[in-house]
Design a protein around this motif. Sequence first.
Motif, PDB file in Angstrom:
ATOM      1  N   ILE A  96     -36.615  29.871 -30.634  1.00  0.00           N
ATOM      2  CA  ILE A  96     -37.658  30.807 -31.169  1.00  0.00           C
ATOM      3  C   ILE A  96     -37.542  30.745 -32.651  1.00  0.00           C
ATOM      4  O   ILE A  96     -36.561  31.150 -33.266  1.00  0.00           O
ATOM      5  CB  ILE A  96     -37.720  32.208 -30.523  1.00  0.00           C
ATOM      6  N   ARG A  97     -38.643  30.463 -33.267  1.00  0.00           N
ATOM      7  CA  ARG A  97     -38.788  30.660 -35.107  1.00  0.00           C
ATOM      8  C   ARG A  97     -39.622  31.862 -35.215  1.00  0.00           C
ATOM      9  O   ARG A  97     -40.635  32.277 -34.504  1.00  0.00           O
ATOM     10  CB  ARG A  97     -39.428  29.526 -35.491  1.00  0.00           C
ATOM     11  N   ILE A  98     -38.874  32.622 -36.022  1.00  0.00           N
ATOM     12  CA  ILE A  98     -39.554  33.789 -36.438  1.00  0.00           C
ATOM     13  C   ILE A  98     -39.756  33.719 -38.026  1.00  0.00           C
ATOM     14  O   ILE A  98     -38.868  33.698 -38.866  1.00  0.00           O
ATOM     15  CB  ILE A  98     -38.867  35.263 -36.310  1.00  0.00           C
ATOM     16  N   PHE A  99     -41.234  33.685 -38.513  1.00  0.00           N
ATOM     17  CA  PHE A  99     -41.526  33.703 -39.958  1.00  0.00           C
ATOM     18  C   PHE A  99     -42.001  35.236 -40.336  1.00  0.00           C
ATOM     19  O   PHE A  99     -42.611  35.673 -39.673  1.00  0.00           O
ATOM     20  CB  PHE A  99     -42.950  32.506 -40.102  1.00  0.00           C
ATOM     21  N   TYR A 100     -41.290  35.605 -41.442  1.00  0.00           N
ATOM     22  CA  TYR A 100     -41.826  36.743 -41.965  1.00  0.00           C
ATOM     23  C   TYR A 100     -41.708  36.914 -43.327  1.00  0.00           C
ATOM     24  O   TYR A 100     -41.445  36.213 -44.080  1.00  0.00           O
ATOM     25  CB  TYR A 100     -40.831  37.843 -41.398  1.00  0.00           C
ATOM     26  N   ILE A 135     -51.855  38.332 -44.123  1.00  0.00           N
ATOM     27  CA  ILE A 135     -50.685  37.518 -44.086  1.00  0.00           C
ATOM     28  C   ILE A 135     -50.215  37.416 -42.709  1.00  0.00           C
ATOM     29  O   ILE A 135     -49.547  36.245 -42.575  1.00  0.00           O
ATOM     30  CB  ILE A 135     -49.573  38.660 -44.755  1.00  0.00           C
ATOM     31  N   GLY A 136     -50.649  37.972 -41.738  1.00  0.00           N
ATOM     32  CA  GLY A 136     -50.290  37.643 -40.371  1.00  0.00           C
ATOM     33  C   GLY A 136     -50.864  36.216 -39.965  1.00  0.00           C
ATOM     34  O   GLY A 136     -50.246  35.315 -39.496  1.00  0.00           O
ATOM     35  N   LYS A 137     -52.299  36.059 -40.391  1.00  0.00           N
ATOM     36  CA  LYS A 137     -53.017  34.990 -39.982  1.00  0.00           C
ATOM     37  C   LYS A 137     -52.521  33.706 -40.757  1.00  0.00           C
ATOM     38  O   LYS A 137     -52.330  32.539 -40.438  1.00  0.00           O
ATOM     39  CB  LYS A 137     -54.408  35.093 -40.160  1.00  0.00           C
ATOM     40  N   ARG A 138     -51.990  33.960 -42.134  1.00  0.00           N
ATOM     41  CA  ARG A 138     -51.449  33.179 -43.012  1.00  0.00           C
ATOM     42  C   ARG A 138     -50.045  32.358 -42.531  1.00  0.00           C
ATOM     43  O   ARG A 138     -49.805  31.302 -42.498  1.00  0.00           O
ATOM     44  CB  ARG A 138     -51.400  33.442 -44.552  1.00  0.00           C
ATOM     45  N   SER A 161     -46.575  35.663 -31.337  1.00  0.00           N
ATOM     46  CA  SER A 161     -46.776  37.047 -31.324  1.00  0.00           C
ATOM     47  C   SER A 161     -46.498  37.570 -32.854  1.00  0.00           C
ATOM     48  O   SER A 161     -45.518  37.166 -33.311  1.00  0.00           O
ATOM     49  CB  SER A 161     -45.571  37.849 -30.234  1.00  0.00           C
ATOM     50  N   ILE A 162     -47.635  38.188 -33.336  1.00  0.00           N
ATOM     51  CA  ILE A 162     -47.479  38.855 -34.576  1.00  0.00           C
ATOM     52  C   ILE A 162     -47.253  40.346 -34.446  1.00  0.00           C
ATOM     53  O   ILE A 162     -47.776  40.936 -33.582  1.00  0.00           O
ATOM     54  CB  ILE A 162     -49.076  38.393 -35.196  1.00  0.00           C
ATOM     55  N   THR A 163     -46.633  40.945 -35.498  1.00  0.00           N
ATOM     56  CA  THR A 163     -46.510  42.359 -35.707  1.00  0.00           C
ATOM     57  C   THR A 163     -46.222  42.457 -36.950  1.00  0.00           C
ATOM     58  O   THR A 163     -46.088  41.752 -37.929  1.00  0.00           O
ATOM     59  CB  THR A 163     -44.967  42.353 -34.868  1.00  0.00           C
ATOM     60  N   HIS A 164     -46.635  43.912 -37.452  1.00  0.00           N
ATOM     61  CA  HIS A 164     -46.419  44.551 -38.629  1.00  0.00           C
ATOM     62  C   HIS A 164     -46.253  45.759 -38.883  1.00  0.00           C
ATOM     63  O   HIS A 164     -46.813  46.476 -37.897  1.00  0.00           O
ATOM     64  CB  HIS A 164     -47.523  44.005 -39.696  1.00  0.00           C
ATOM     65  N   SER A 165     -45.461  46.336 -39.865  1.00  0.00           N
ATOM     66  CA  SER A 165     -45.310  47.654 -39.887  1.00  0.00           C
ATOM     67  C   SER A 165     -44.764  48.024 -41.381  1.00  0.00           C
ATOM     68  O   SER A 165     -44.081  47.037 -41.576  1.00  0.00           O
ATOM     69  CB  SER A 165     -44.196  48.272 -38.945  1.00  0.00           C
ATOM     70  N   GLY A 166     -45.243  49.071 -41.927  1.00  0.00           N
ATOM     71  CA  GLY A 166     -45.139  49.198 -43.301  1.00  0.00           C
ATOM     72  C   GLY A 166     -45.130  47.973 -44.208  1.00  0.00           C
ATOM     73  O   GLY A 166     -46.248  47.486 -44.405  1.00  0.00           O
ATOM     74  N   ASN A 167     -44.259  47.556 -44.792  1.00  0.00           N
ATOM     75  CA  ASN A 167     -44.171  46.332 -45.715  1.00  0.00           C
ATOM     76  C   ASN A 167     -43.924  44.867 -45.074  1.00  0.00           C
ATOM     77  O   ASN A 167     -43.741  43.957 -45.836  1.00  0.00           O
ATOM     78  CB  ASN A 167     -43.509  46.620 -47.030  1.00  0.00           C
ATOM     79  N   ILE A 168     -43.455  44.915 -43.821  1.00  0.00           N
ATOM     80  CA  ILE A 168     -43.181  43.687 -43.284  1.00  0.00           C
ATOM     81  C   ILE A 168     -44.295  43.232 -42.351  1.00  0.00           C
ATOM     82  O   ILE A 168     -44.570  43.918 -41.261  1.00  0.00           O
ATOM     83  CB  ILE A 168     -42.035  43.806 -42.354  1.00  0.00           C
ATOM     84  N   LEU A 219     -43.056  40.107 -29.886  1.00  0.00           N
ATOM     85  CA  LEU A 219     -42.161  40.798 -30.960  1.00  0.00           C
ATOM     86  C   LEU A 219     -42.747  41.964 -31.539  1.00  0.00           C
ATOM     87  O   LEU A 219     -44.108  42.076 -31.726  1.00  0.00           O
ATOM     88  CB  LEU A 219     -42.240  39.839 -32.062  1.00  0.00           C
ATOM     89  N   ASP A 220     -42.072  42.889 -31.772  1.00  0.00           N
ATOM     90  CA  ASP A 220     -42.577  44.290 -32.204  1.00  0.00           C
ATOM     91  C   ASP A 220     -41.555  44.828 -33.428  1.00  0.00           C
ATOM     92  O   ASP A 220     -40.368  44.623 -33.275  1.00  0.00           O
ATOM     93  CB  ASP A 220     -42.649  45.316 -31.383  1.00  0.00           C
ATOM     94  N   ILE A 221     -42.074  45.155 -34.415  1.00  0.00           N
ATOM     95  CA  ILE A 221     -41.489  45.876 -35.504  1.00  0.00           C
ATOM     96  C   ILE A 221     -41.941  47.126 -35.972  1.00  0.00           C
ATOM     97  O   ILE A 221     -43.043  47.506 -35.936  1.00  0.00           O
ATOM     98  CB  ILE A 221     -41.488  44.918 -36.751  1.00  0.00           C
TER      99      ILE A 221
END
Length: 208
Positions: free
Chosen positions: A2-6, A46-49, A80-87, A99-101
């Motif tokens: 599993i690759r996680i890009f952030y 950013i998520g779409k990028r 799975s895309i996730t975002h919170s705050g600055n991430i 994925l959830d943050i």
Amino acid sequence: MIRIFYHIIQNFDEYNEDILFALISSNLHARIQRYRFKEDRVRSLIGKRLLDIALGDICGKDLKFSKYGKPYLENAQNFSITHSGNIVAIAISKNIVGLDIELLKSTNIEDFLPYFSNAEKQFIYKSIDKIEAFYHIWTKKEAILKADSTGLKDDMSEIDSINQNKYTLSKIYLSDKYICHLAACDNKVELMKIDLSMLLSLNPQNLP
């Protein structure tokens, strides 16, 4: 694997929306422009990028959304895309993945108790840091829901993140003050941090 890009946002003022909009499919522009605040638009852009970078293509033209608002691509890898705050982060897998943050912050835990199973409540009550314990449980439940391709629902208490055996739940460290969990079929993970210059200039077509 599993690759996680952030990507970690240092300062929202550094992000030129016109440039970001130009980098993603025009099919997504109207959907993102509905957001009132710049921070929400930037996180979505950013998520779409990250999705384009992860899959090596401009994916927006083929992106679809479930009735719960979850984006997906037919005949492509799961993500799975996730975002919170600055991430902002995205998990890519050949198999089901969620994925959830969440940013650690003061929370009235009592408001969320109806969503927890008895085992999850006991885990929180017995923890020294109850806020952190709450976010551990919440991100696990959200990751499971995303892997199941469903949204928040009234019977969330039936999703017992402590005793479930449907997914492997892995804690993913991306930054201090954040809690992140992955729900997947395995726990082999590769983290790929994307900085601002890569976000703005990398041509997805050139990725391996």
